[in-house]
Design a protein around this motif. Structure first.
Motif, short mmCIF file in Angstrom:
data_model
loop_
_atom_site.label_atom_id
_atom_site.label_comp_id
_atom_site.label_asym_id
_atom_site.label_seq_id
_atom_site.Cartn_x
_atom_site.Cartn_y
_atom_site.Cartn_z
N UNK A 88 -4.01 3.58 1.26
CA UNK A 88 -2.86 2.94 1.91
C UNK A 88 -2.33 1.79 1.07
N UNK A 89 -3.23 1.01 0.46
CA UNK A 89 -2.80 -0.10 -0.38
C UNK A 89 -2.07 0.41 -1.62
N UNK A 90 -2.58 1.49 -2.21
CA UNK A 90 -1.92 2.06 -3.38
C UNK A 90 -0.52 2.57 -3.00
N UNK A 91 -0.42 3.23 -1.85
CA UNK A 91 0.88 3.72 -1.39
C UNK A 91 1.84 2.58 -1.11
N UNK A 92 1.30 1.44 -0.71
CA UNK A 92 2.16 0.30 -0.37
C UNK A 92 2.69 -0.41 -1.61
N UNK A 102 -2.20 -9.48 -4.40
CA UNK A 102 -2.58 -9.35 -2.99
C UNK A 102 -3.11 -7.95 -2.71
N UNK A 103 -2.39 -6.94 -3.18
CA UNK A 103 -2.80 -5.55 -2.94
C UNK A 103 -4.13 -5.24 -3.60
N UNK A 104 -4.30 -5.66 -4.85
CA UNK A 104 -5.51 -5.30 -5.57
C UNK A 104 -6.72 -6.09 -5.06
N UNK A 105 -6.52 -7.29 -4.58
CA UNK A 105 -7.63 -8.02 -3.97
C UNK A 105 -8.10 -7.34 -2.69
N UNK A 106 -7.17 -6.78 -1.95
CA UNK A 106 -7.55 -6.03 -0.75
C UNK A 106 -8.35 -4.78 -1.12
#
Length: 211
Positions: A70-74, A41-45
């Motif tokens: 932000x996605x990497x931090x999440x 989910x994160x990497x698709x975003x």
């Protein structure tokens, strides 16, 4: 602080691993673990940000780059990353030093690898499997990156449950652990310096990379 670095080929693969992960995989397979679901989910975003037409325009890229960070931090647990890279000496850091080091280390990794995202050139990523601990509190999600020259680079994401989701706490590139690589470098610095000196050097390296 040139010592805080990785071999160039490993750094490129790690850039792709951190920022693209499983994004090139087909639709999520039935029965995939919650860990893989969270990672995909994160990497698709992240991939959606890269493919956004505004990303190629320097004037409109900043908000999309911030979304990527932000996605990497999440998806990455940088406090867990930090404690594992420092090792047993983490207990000698006071709470303020632990927070400042975690923030500085996260800034260093994001500055180093997000800054290389523009170098993505169609490398392919294939999911190869996952292995969970008997207690189900650790999962290793495995993949293979095929580089443009045809070389296949195995990449594994070690994940743990945290705050109702799953977070990455280590990445292995060709069986080389990111945590262990940095631990060796940080221990060398701590052998002759203090936690505050290590924090200052990590901050300085992150600032150097950003510039």
């Amino acid at each position: 602080m040139n010592c805080i670095a990785l071999p160039r080929r490993i750094a490129l693969a790690l850039c792709l691993a951190l920022l693209l992960g499983l994004a090139a995989l087909p639709v999520l397979a039935a029965g995939a673990s919650p860990a893989r679901q969270a990672l995909e989910t994160a990497t698709n975003r992240i991939l959606a940000c890269i493919k956004n037409p505004d990303y190629v325009n320097p004037a409109t890229r900043a908000p999309l780059r911030q979304q990527i960070e932000d996605e990497v931090l999440h998806i990455f647990d940088f406090r867990e990353f930090s404690s594992r890279t420092v090792g047993a000496r983490w207990r000698t850091f006071n709470p303020d030093q632990q927070k400042r080091f975690s923030d500085a280390f996260a800034d260093l990794l994001i500055s180093t690898y997000v800054g290389k995202i523009d170098g993505y050139n169609g490398e392919q990523v294939v999911y190869t499997g996952e292995v969970s601990s008997p207690a189900g509190d650790r999962t290793e999600v495995r993949s293979v990156i095929t580089m443009k020259d045809g070389k296949k680079v195995p990449v594994a994401y070690r994940m743990l449950p945290k705050e109702g989701g799953w977070r990455v706490y280590d990445v292995l590139i060709e069986n080389i652990s990111l945590v262990k690589n940095y631990r060796t470098q940080f221990q060398d610095i701590l052998n002759s310096g203090s936690p505050d000196q290590l924090i200052a050097r990590v901050r300085a390296k992150a600032q150097e990379v950003r510039q």
